[in-house]
Design an enzyme around this catalytic site. Structure first.
Site, mmCIF file in Angstrom:
data_model
loop_
_atom_site.group_PDB
_atom_site.id
_atom_site.type_symbol
_atom_site.label_atom_id
_atom_site.label_comp_id
_atom_site.label_asym_id
_atom_site.label_seq_id
_atom_site.Cartn_x
_atom_site.Cartn_y
_atom_site.Cartn_z
ATOM 1 N N ILE A 1 -29.505 37.541 66.479
ATOM 2 C CA ILE A 1 -28.323 38.270 66.015
ATOM 3 C C ILE A 1 -27.716 39.082 67.154
ATOM 4 O O ILE A 1 -26.490 39.150 67.298
ATOM 5 C CB ILE A 1 -28.692 39.187 64.823
ATOM 6 N N ASP B 1 -37.887 49.656 77.797
ATOM 7 C CA ASP B 1 -38.897 49.648 76.744
ATOM 8 C C ASP B 1 -38.454 50.528 75.585
ATOM 9 O O ASP B 1 -38.389 51.757 75.713
ATOM 10 C CB ASP B 1 -40.225 50.144 77.321
ATOM 11 N N ASN C 1 -29.493 46.871 67.479
ATOM 12 C CA ASN C 1 -29.997 45.654 66.848
ATOM 13 C C ASN C 1 -31.491 45.438 67.052
ATOM 14 O O ASN C 1 -32.160 44.870 66.187
ATOM 15 C CB ASN C 1 -29.236 44.448 67.402
ATOM 16 N N SER D 1 -29.499 46.932 60.103
ATOM 17 C CA SER D 1 -30.591 47.185 59.173
ATOM 18 C C SER D 1 -31.049 45.845 58.597
ATOM 19 O O SER D 1 -31.114 44.843 59.299
ATOM 20 C CB SER D 1 -30.118 48.152 58.085
ATOM 21 N N SER D 2 -31.338 45.803 57.319
ATOM 22 C CA SER D 2 -31.769 44.573 56.646
ATOM 23 C C SER D 2 -31.583 44.745 55.151
ATOM 24 O O SER D 2 -31.667 45.866 54.627
ATOM 25 C CB SER D 2 -33.244 44.282 56.958
ATOM 26 N N TYR E 1 -41.569 47.723 56.730
ATOM 27 C CA TYR E 1 -40.396 47.282 57.477
ATOM 28 C C TYR E 1 -39.125 47.779 56.800
ATOM 29 O O TYR E 1 -38.197 48.274 57.461
ATOM 30 C CB TYR E 1 -40.403 45.765 57.579
ATOM 31 N N LYS F 1 -35.873 50.159 58.154
ATOM 32 C CA LYS F 1 -34.487 49.707 58.104
ATOM 33 C C LYS F 1 -33.631 50.620 57.221
ATOM 34 O O LYS F 1 -32.442 50.836 57.494
ATOM 35 C CB LYS F 1 -34.425 48.260 57.619
ATOM 36 N N THR G 1 -32.957 32.725 62.244
ATOM 37 C CA THR G 1 -33.472 33.131 63.551
ATOM 38 C C THR G 1 -34.958 32.791 63.566
ATOM 39 O O THR G 1 -35.516 32.308 62.569
ATOM 40 C CB THR G 1 -33.309 34.648 63.787
#
Length: 254
Positions: A23, A69, A98, A149-150, A161, A165, A196
């Site tokens: 993405i 990093d 991202n 985000s997601s 996770y 997000k 992906t």
């Protein structure tokens, strides 16, 4: 066909943009198609980042790959200062947060504390450090911050996770309120399943749940997500801030 160059002369930082199939790379390419110069931030794969840079430079804009990093305490300062030096500028127009990491655990009892720290350090603290370091240099007015985000931030799947997000969306609300008077917008995109190398297989229970809830029953493409990021980073979205835009085939509206 030439694209409208409404981002000509703008400078964008896109984190996690090194993988050509991801993405981040798609977002960087979309911004560059409309004239933006782009920093391709990456973690480890210099060869992949170089491939992305080459593709973007073919559009006639400048692209620079910078490795820093995201887990480091100096991540934000390192990336911002390297960006300003590479482009000989004191202004950053667009930030796309991202870069992130993910892991699946069968239940809450199985989540190791070290993994909790690792995921929050990468997915939440990293974007915070970048925005903190960039604020003195973000174009005002006209600056754009887009957090990636997601959809799981709204569904609760993959709870650790999804918590990281969801934090990005909450950050955007606070940052948008603070930076709005300066003419800087902050928005969040929430991709659903996207093709992906991180996407779950079709027979995974979570993917089966997603398909049931979707109105458009397929994985999205990186280009579809990138086009939404592009809009939020563009002059057309100058009156749009603190929004969370789902790109998920309608699954969160069932």
């Amino acid at each position: 066909m030439a694209k409208d160059q409404y981002l000509a002369g703008k400078l964008a930082i896109v984190t996690g943009a090194g993988k050509p199939t991801g993405i981040g790379a798609a977002a960087a390419y979309a911004l560059a198609q409309h004239g933006a110069n782009v920093v391709i931030h990456y973690g480890k794969s210099s060869a992949a980042a170089a491939e992305t840079v080459k593709k973007i430079e073919a559009l006639g804009v400048k692209a620079v790959a910078i490795s820093t990093d995201q887990e480091s305490d100096t991540f934000g300062q390192d990336l911002v200062q390297a960006t300003l030096k590479a482009f000989n500028t004191e202004t950053i127009d667009i930030i796309v947060n991202n870069a992130g990491t993910a892991a699946c655990y069968p239940n809450v009892e199985s989540i190791p504390l070290k993994d909790f720290d690792w995921m929050f350090r990468t997915n939440v603290r990293g974007p915070l450090l970048l925005v903190q370091a960039a604020i003195p240099y973000i174009a005002s007015p006209g600056g754009r911050i887009v957090n990636v985000s997601s959809v799981v931030a709204r569904t609760g799947c993959l709870p650790m996770y999804s918590a990281t997000k969801a934090a990005l969306g909450t950050f955007a609300l606070g940052w948008g309120e603070e930076l709005g008077p300066k003419g800087i917008t902050v928005n969040t995109v929430l991709p659903g399943p996207v093709e992906t190398d991180m996407v779950l297989p079709d027979d995974h229970p979570i993917m089966q749940k997603f398909r049931f809830e979707q109105h458009i029953k397929r994985n999205g493409t990186t280009t579809e997500v990138a086009e939404t990021i592009l809009f939020l980073a563009s002059p057309m979205a100058s009156y749009l801030t603190c929004q969370q835009v789902s790109i998920d085939g309608g699954m969160t509206y069932r």
